[in-house]
Design a protein around this motif. Structure first.
Motif, PDB file in Angstrom:
ATOM      1  N   PRO A 185       0.752  -1.217  -0.149  1.00  0.00           N
ATOM      2  CA  PRO A 185      -0.071  -0.002   0.011  1.00  0.00           C
ATOM      3  C   PRO A 185       0.740   1.275  -0.024  1.00  0.00           C
ATOM      4  N   ALA A 186       0.208   2.243  -0.611  1.00  0.00           N
ATOM      5  CA  ALA A 186       1.069   3.417  -0.650  1.00  0.00           C
ATOM      6  C   ALA A 186       1.471   4.043   0.592  1.00  0.00           C
ATOM      7  N   SER A 187       0.561   3.849   1.671  1.00  0.00           N
ATOM      8  CA  SER A 187       0.847   4.351   3.114  1.00  0.00           C
ATOM      9  C   SER A 187       2.126   3.665   3.608  1.00  0.00           C
ATOM     10  N   VAL A 230       1.582  10.062  12.753  1.00  0.00           N
ATOM     11  CA  VAL A 230       1.582  11.493  13.106  1.00  0.00           C
ATOM     12  C   VAL A 230       0.092  11.914  12.554  1.00  0.00           C
ATOM     13  N   THR A 231      -0.207  11.420  11.240  1.00  0.00           N
ATOM     14  CA  THR A 231      -1.592  11.734  10.679  1.00  0.00           C
ATOM     15  C   THR A 231      -2.136  10.496  10.143  1.00  0.00           C
ATOM     16  N   PRO A 232      -2.890   9.865  11.120  1.00  0.00           N
ATOM     17  CA  PRO A 232      -3.388   8.306  10.838  1.00  0.00           C
ATOM     18  C   PRO A 232      -4.418   8.454   9.625  1.00  0.00           C
ATOM     19  N   TYR A 233      -5.136   9.381   9.882  1.00  0.00           N
ATOM     20  CA  TYR A 233      -6.320   9.814   8.858  1.00  0.00           C
ATOM     21  C   TYR A 233      -5.856   9.851   7.122  1.00  0.00           C
ATOM     22  N   ALA A 234      -4.487  10.328   7.152  1.00  0.00           N
ATOM     23  CA  ALA A 234      -3.969  10.310   5.809  1.00  0.00           C
ATOM     24  C   ALA A 234      -3.628   8.890   5.073  1.00  0.00           C
ATOM     25  N   THR A 235      -3.699   7.856   5.867  1.00  0.00           N
ATOM     26  CA  THR A 235      -3.351   6.647   5.215  1.00  0.00           C
ATOM     27  C   THR A 235      -4.527   6.220   4.212  1.00  0.00           C
ATOM     28  N   GLY A 236      -5.730   6.300   4.710  1.00  0.00           N
ATOM     29  CA  GLY A 236      -6.882   6.051   3.784  1.00  0.00           C
ATOM     30  C   GLY A 236      -6.859   6.604   2.346  1.00  0.00           C
ATOM     31  N   ILE A 237      -6.369   8.027   2.643  1.00  0.00           N
ATOM     32  CA  ILE A 237      -6.201   9.044   1.499  1.00  0.00           C
ATOM     33  C   ILE A 237      -5.091   8.543   0.348  1.00  0.00           C
ATOM     34  N   MET A 238      -4.087   8.171   0.981  1.00  0.00           N
ATOM     35  CA  MET A 238      -3.114   7.450   0.218  1.00  0.00           C
ATOM     36  C   MET A 238      -3.548   6.198  -0.390  1.00  0.00           C
ATOM     37  N   ASP A 239      -3.935   5.293   0.321  1.00  0.00           N
ATOM     38  CA  ASP A 239      -4.364   3.987   0.048  1.00  0.00           C
ATOM     39  C   ASP A 239      -5.473   3.978  -1.175  1.00  0.00           C
ATOM     40  N   ALA A 240      -6.399   4.513  -0.887  1.00  0.00           N
ATOM     41  CA  ALA A 240      -7.613   4.603  -1.606  1.00  0.00           C
ATOM     42  C   ALA A 240      -7.557   4.604  -3.209  1.00  0.00           C
ATOM     43  N   VAL A 288     -11.144   2.419  -8.009  1.00  0.00           N
ATOM     44  CA  VAL A 288     -11.117   3.896  -7.534  1.00  0.00           C
ATOM     45  C   VAL A 288     -10.495   4.565  -8.932  1.00  0.00           C
ATOM     46  N   ARG A 289     -11.438   5.624  -9.265  1.00  0.00           N
ATOM     47  CA  ARG A 289     -10.933   6.538 -10.310  1.00  0.00           C
ATOM     48  C   ARG A 289     -10.586   7.893  -9.663  1.00  0.00           C
ATOM     49  N   THR A 290     -11.264   8.396  -8.788  1.00  0.00           N
ATOM     50  CA  THR A 290     -11.077   9.657  -8.428  1.00  0.00           C
ATOM     51  C   THR A 290     -11.000   9.704  -7.001  1.00  0.00           C
ATOM     52  N   VAL A 291     -10.245  10.595  -6.461  1.00  0.00           N
ATOM     53  CA  VAL A 291     -10.259  10.571  -4.576  1.00  0.00           C
ATOM     54  C   VAL A 291     -10.248  12.183  -4.632  1.00  0.00           C
ATOM     55  N   SER A 292     -11.314  12.423  -3.921  1.00  0.00           N
ATOM     56  CA  SER A 292     -11.633  13.810  -3.583  1.00  0.00           C
ATOM     57  C   SER A 292     -11.341  13.811  -1.931  1.00  0.00           C
ATOM     58  N   ILE A 293     -10.802  15.010  -1.679  1.00  0.00           N
ATOM     59  CA  ILE A 293     -10.322  15.161  -0.241  1.00  0.00           C
ATOM     60  C   ILE A 293     -10.838  16.509   0.033  1.00  0.00           C
ATOM     61  N   MET A 294     -11.865  16.712   1.249  1.00  0.00           N
ATOM     62  CA  MET A 294     -12.498  17.834   1.918  1.00  0.00           C
ATOM     63  C   MET A 294     -11.759  17.960   3.171  1.00  0.00           C
ATOM     64  N   LYS A 295     -10.925  18.866   3.362  1.00  0.00           N
ATOM     65  CA  LYS A 295     -10.022  19.092   4.414  1.00  0.00           C
ATOM     66  C   LYS A 295      -9.753  20.466   4.932  1.00  0.00           C
ATOM     67  N   GLU A 306       0.532  16.688   1.539  1.00  0.00           N
ATOM     68  CA  GLU A 306       1.764  15.713   1.805  1.00  0.00           C
ATOM     69  C   GLU A 306       1.324  14.459   1.300  1.00  0.00           C
ATOM     70  N   ALA A 307       0.012  13.891   1.772  1.00  0.00           N
ATOM     71  CA  ALA A 307      -0.450  12.515   1.410  1.00  0.00           C
ATOM     72  C   ALA A 307      -0.418  12.525  -0.015  1.00  0.00           C
ATOM     73  N   ILE A 308      -0.804  13.623  -0.903  1.00  0.00           N
ATOM     74  CA  ILE A 308      -0.815  13.791  -2.386  1.00  0.00           C
ATOM     75  C   ILE A 308       0.753  13.516  -3.032  1.00  0.00           C
ATOM     76  N   HIS A 309       1.463  14.113  -2.039  1.00  0.00           N
ATOM     77  CA  HIS A 309       2.922  14.071  -2.483  1.00  0.00           C
ATOM     78  C   HIS A 309       3.364  12.567  -2.341  1.00  0.00           C
ATOM     79  N   ASN A 310       2.986  11.912  -1.217  1.00  0.00           N
ATOM     80  CA  ASN A 310       3.293  10.675  -1.045  1.00  0.00           C
ATOM     81  C   ASN A 310       2.737   9.806  -2.261  1.00  0.00           C
TER      82      ASN A 310
END
Length: 137
Positions: free
Chosen positions: A19-21, A43-53, A59-66, A74-78
């Protein structure tokens, strides 16, 4: 005598799925942050789902509301770094070409220099930026 360059060999090598995370924890070095150094999911455990999704085949699109300053960029950079190393291909990341070029120059290329794993994808030439195509939607 012909042989593949380092980046081509890395792309063709079969690797165990990851996984990306997890990849980010092993290989990402954060350079512009109040917490520079190795990326830590704790440090930011909620970002793991964003990275892995974004890497699930369905999955074709990941939208982030934050809110600002909450590790979204940084999750996107990962994800960009993971794509460079593990899943080369097209990625829609930035809203327009000017933003993509600016972010690549200011954030992505320095990120590649900061990580021993990613540094091997740089050519050392002045036009390294041109070797990474940052597409926009």
């Amino acid at each position: 005598d012909w042989k593949f360059v380092i980046g081509e060999r890395a792309t063709l090598r079969h690797r165990k799925p990851m996984p990306a995370s997890q990849w980010a924890e092993r290989h990402r070095v954060v350079h512009l942050s109040s917490r520079p150094g190795p990326w830590r999911n704790q440090v930011t455990p909620y970002a793991t789902g964003i990275m892995d999704a974004g890497f699930f085949p369905s999955v074709r699109t990941v939208s982030i509301m934050k809110c600002p300053q909450s590790a979204g960029t940084e999750a996107i950079h990962n994800c960009v770094a993971y794509t460079i190393d593990r899943a080369p291909g097209l990625a829609d990341v930035y809203p327009d070409e000017a933003t993509a070029r600016e972010n690549a120059q200011d954030r992505i290329i320095p990120m590649l220099h900061a990580s021993p794993r990613l540094r091997e994808y740089l050519t050392g030439m002045s036009d390294d930026l041109e070797h990474f195509k940052f597409y926009f939607s």
